[in-house]
Structure formats: structure tokens, C-alpha cells
Design an enzyme around this catalytic site. Structure first.
Site, PDB file in Angstrom:
ATOM      1  N   MET A 249       0.860  -1.186   0.000  1.00 33.43           N
ATOM      2  CA  MET A 249       0.000   0.000   0.000  1.00 33.43           C
ATOM      3  C   MET A 249       0.888   1.224   0.000  1.00 33.43           C
ATOM      4  O   MET A 249       1.809   1.333   0.813  1.00 33.43           O
ATOM      5  CB  MET A 249      -0.919   0.000   1.220  1.00 33.43           C
ATOM      6  CG  MET A 249      -1.827   1.217   1.291  1.00 33.43           C
ATOM      7  SD  MET A 249      -2.929   1.156   2.727  1.00 33.43           S
ATOM      8  CE  MET A 249      -3.813   2.697   2.505  1.00 33.43           C
ATOM      9  N   GLU A 284       0.012  -8.385   5.112  1.00 29.88           N
ATOM     10  CA  GLU A 284       1.318  -9.049   5.126  1.00 29.88           C
ATOM     11  C   GLU A 284       2.355  -8.134   5.765  1.00 29.88           C
ATOM     12  O   GLU A 284       2.640  -7.056   5.239  1.00 29.88           O
ATOM     13  CB  GLU A 284       1.733  -9.392   3.686  1.00 29.88           C
ATOM     14  CG  GLU A 284       3.092 -10.044   3.558  1.00 29.88           C
ATOM     15  CD  GLU A 284       3.487 -10.260   2.096  1.00 29.88           C
ATOM     16  OE1 GLU A 284       4.690 -10.408   1.832  1.00 29.88           O
ATOM     17  OE2 GLU A 284       2.590 -10.271   1.240  1.00 29.88           O
TER      18      GLU A 284
END
Length: 427
Positions: A249, A284
Site C-alpha cells: 500500500m 502481510e
């Protein structure tokens, strides 16, 4: 009289000083050709031709060690500038290297680092090296449109412009025409702003891509600028579910601090909430900043669920909270517990001794998990170890230190939780 031996000693010393001082001078000269690559790399998101010469539109990497090594240094140049300029929407790229002096122009047998090859390893082919070519591409930017399906539109007030700016979030996949090439350019930013970034295998169909764009006006036409993106991998969960996991992100630096990360994460959650095949959503190896962002988004989503009413919060963490958050919002048990602690803090009068003590003990019982595990290990040791070995192990355990660490962890959590609640109050 000076003996032959003393003459030899003096000669040797003088020779050593000449060589040593010579090397030091050389090293000092060569050190002038070392450049900090975080400063040398100049990034831009170009909307108008004037942006090319405007230093205010330039930004720099936070990291460059994945390309230039742990020292983040390029050797062999003075005044090094690595220009990586992107057209704001489709991210067509200008790549050029400028410098005022190169080491092999002044020193024999000394080679400069091959900076161009290092950059070419991450920047896909097809970039421009000429400003004129880049400007020609900029003139065609009006034809660029976002990829995929529109999920969400929102506005952010721009104080400087005195108006609301519109943004849109899209979901795309690799089958969208032109998206593969666009993504290859977009992912290059990861190397400069995510410390342990890596490129993903786009041929794996289980990847989803979520993109944020700004709508802006240029000469009467509506154009789109890339703001940031998220990649999500859909893991299979036996027998018939999937568990989407946020992998990467990034909100690009010119847009950071404006709330786009929260808008993106909430939109992604809402997208998966509607699917009965999704079990829950995870991340993650989340960074500290991502965890804070997730706290805010999940608390915002969960606060209106009946199981998180103030009365039920004060009764303690319950299975109803886990079930409702998972079924309605795809939030897993671990994240639900954290949401509960934040919302219970909001419902607790910390000035009230009884309420404050109840909250503190509730949170600390969870935090005690690792310490209780250690106690179970000690119980096993008592059965297995000889007295002297057991003493050795027990000497390494400082109970007072454990209590101090527990209190520090609790206070830090409360501080983090308060920041989430403050942001929520302003939303």
C-alpha cells in the site's frame, strides 16, 4: 654521528609518511565523488510543462538501499542528479542522469558506479531520455482514463485552492488493456518508499489492484492524476473461502497526510465485505503506520455494531463481538480484540478509579500472554533441569523488569488508542 641503521629508519619513516599522506589525500579527493542517492534522485509527478522546472514539485526517496546498497551511496560523480519524472496520470517516464563531474575524467584506473544500469533494473523499458519527447507525451495525457471499475468517489478540501478536490478509487486487474504496462511503472515507487519492497508476479490471477486518482482540470478538460494504490492477494481457505491479504500500500508523497490511505483501506474493506466467499481480511507484515491506519478504519466500521455498545463494552470482550465483526465486516479475532480495547477506552471514564482499574486489568490480562507462556516453560524446566541449571535460567528472569515492561506497553497502547479516538472525533 648518525649510523647507517638510523639513516635506514629515517628513510623508511619518510617513505611511509609520503605513502600514507598521499593515500589520505587521494581518499579525500575521491570522497568528493560520493553522492547520497536519496538526495540525488529527483522524482516528479508532472501535470503541466512548467512543473519540469519547478523545484516545488520535486520529491525524494525515503530509501534507496534496495537499488544502491545499504550505504545508499553512488560513487564516481559530483553534483549527481538522477531524474525520474512521471506524467501524473499514466506515469510515462523521463529518465536522465546529470552531473557536473565524473571521477574517471580526473583519475586514472578509478571507475564510477554504473548508475544507469541500476536504475534500468527497476524502471521498465519505453521511458523517454529527451525532455522534448516527454513533453510530447504530456500533451497526449488528456486521453488517459483510470483502469477498472469505479468503487468510490470522495472529496478533500484544498485550503490553498479554496475548493474541494475530487478523488476516485478503482478496482483493476491485469486483463484491463494497458494496465500491465502502467503497473510496471507504478510499482517502481515502492523501491523508494517501502523499506522491504519487492515486485509481485502479475501473472497470478489472485491479485487484485485498487487505485486512487485525483480528478483535475487542464485547459477545460478533466484529467486524472495517480495518487496511490494497494495490492491484495486472495489466499484460499479450506473448504470454500478466501482470505484477502493486503500486500503493498502506497500513497505517493505529494498526497500524504490528506486522508487518502484511510479512504482506500475503507473502500477495500467495503468491497470484500459484500462477498460471502471472503472469510476475513489480513495484511502481510504490516508497518507501524499501517497498523495505526487499520485501527482507525476498523474502529470507524465497528463502532455502530450492536455488540460494541457502551454497555456491552463494559461487560468485557465477547464471542458475540468476534462473530459479528467477522460476519458483517470481515474482521478477524485479533483485530476485533484491538477494536474492542479502543472502543472500551472511549466508553471508560479514566478519571473514575474503579472504571480505570477495570480497563487496565482487562488489557493487561491480554498483554500477559507472553509472560504466562514463560511461566509454563519454567514449570517444565523445574521437572527437567538439574538444580544448578534451573537456577541459571531463573536468574535470567527479572519479575520486576517484567512488570515494568508490561506497564510501559500498556501506557503506549493507551496513547496509541487515544490518537485513534481523536482522529475519529475529527472524521
Amino acid at each position: 654521528m648518525i649510523t647507517l641503521f638510523e639513516k635506514c629508519l629515517n628513510y623508511g619513516e619518510n617513505l611511509f609518511n609520503c605513502v600514507f599522506l598521499g593515500l589520505s589525500a587521494m581518499e579525500k579527493k575521491l570522497a568528493e565523488y560520493k553522492c547520497n542517492t536519496n538526495e540525488a534522485i529527483h522524482l516528479k509527478l508532472v501535470r503541466f510543462q512548467e512543473d519540469l522546472e519547478d523545484d516545488n514539485t520535486t520529491f525524494h526517496p525515503e530509501f534507496s538501499h534496495q537499488v544502491f546498497g545499504d550505504d545508499e551511496v553512488a560513487f564516481g560523480y559530483k553534483g549527481l542528479k538522477i531524474l525520474l519524472y512521471y506524467i501524473a496520470g499514466n506515469l510515462s517516464t523521463l529518465f536522465r542522469i546529470d552531473y557536473t563531474s565524473k571521477v574517471n575524467e580526473n583519475f586514472d584506473c578509478v571507475e564510477a558506479d554504473d548508475v544507469e544500469s541500476k536504475i534500468r533494473e527497476i524502471v521498465p523499458p519505453g521511458f523517454s531520455t529527451s525532455t522534448d519527447d516527454f513533453v510530447s507525451l504530456l500533451e497526449k495525457e488528456v486521453n488517459f482514463k483510470p483502469f477498472g471499475t469505479l468503487l468510490h468517489t470522495y472529496s478533500v478540501h484544498n485550503e490553498e485552492a479554496g475548493e474541494d478536490v475530487k478523488y476516485q478509487i478503482y478496482k483493476a486487474d491485469i486483463t484491463c488493456p494497458g494496465f500491465r504496462e502502467y503497473h510496471e511503472r507504478l510499482q517502481t515507487f515502492l523501491m523508494w518508499f517501502i523499506e522491504t519492497a519487492s515486485f509481485i508476479d502479475v501473472d497470478d490471477e489472485r491479485w487484485n489492484y485498487f487505485l486512487v486518482f485525483e480528478k483535475y482540470n487542464k485547459d477545460g478538460a478533466t484529467l486524472f492524476a495517480t495518487v496511490g494504490y494497494m495490492t491484495v492477494y486472495n489466499y484460499y481457505v479450506y473448504p470454500d473461502k478466501t482470505r484477502p491479504r493486503v500486500s503493498q500500500m502506497l500513497i505517493l508523497p505529494p498526497f500524504q497526510g490528506e486522508g487518502h490511505g484511510a479512504q482506500l483501506l475503507e473502500t477495500v474493506h467495503r468491497y470484500y465485505m459484500s462477498s460471502p466467499a471472503v472469510l476475513d481480511i489480513t495484511a502481510e507484515d504490516p508497518s507501524e503506520n499501517y497498523v495505526k491506519l487499520r485501527d482507525f478504519v476498523l474502529v470507524k466500521l465497528c463502532q455502530d455494531l450492536p455488540c460494541f455498545s457502551p454497555e456491552k463494552l463494559k461487560q468485557g470482550f465477547s464471542q458475540d463481538m468476534v462473530t459479528e465483526a467477522q460476519q458483517k465486516l470481515k474482521v478477524n479475532k485479533q483485530h476485533t480484540r484491538r477494536v474492542y480495547e479502543i472502543l472500551r477506552l472511549h466508553a471508560t471514564d479514566m478519571g473514575n478509579a474503579e472504571q480505570s482499574r477495570s480497563y487496565r486489568l482487562d488489557v493487561k490480562r491480554r498483554l500477559m500472554g507472553p509472560y504466562k507462556k514463560k511461566q509454563r516453560e519454567i514449570a517444565k524446566m523445574r521437572r527437567c533441569l538439574r538444580p544448578e541449571e534451573l537456577t541459571n535460567q531463573l536468574n535470567q528472569i527479572d519479575i520486576n523488569l517484567q512488570h515494568k515492561q508490561l506497564e510501559e506497553t500498556f501506557q503506549q497502547l493507551v496513547s496509541d488508542y487515544r490518537r485513534v479516538l481523536e482522529r475519529l472525533a475529527q472524521a
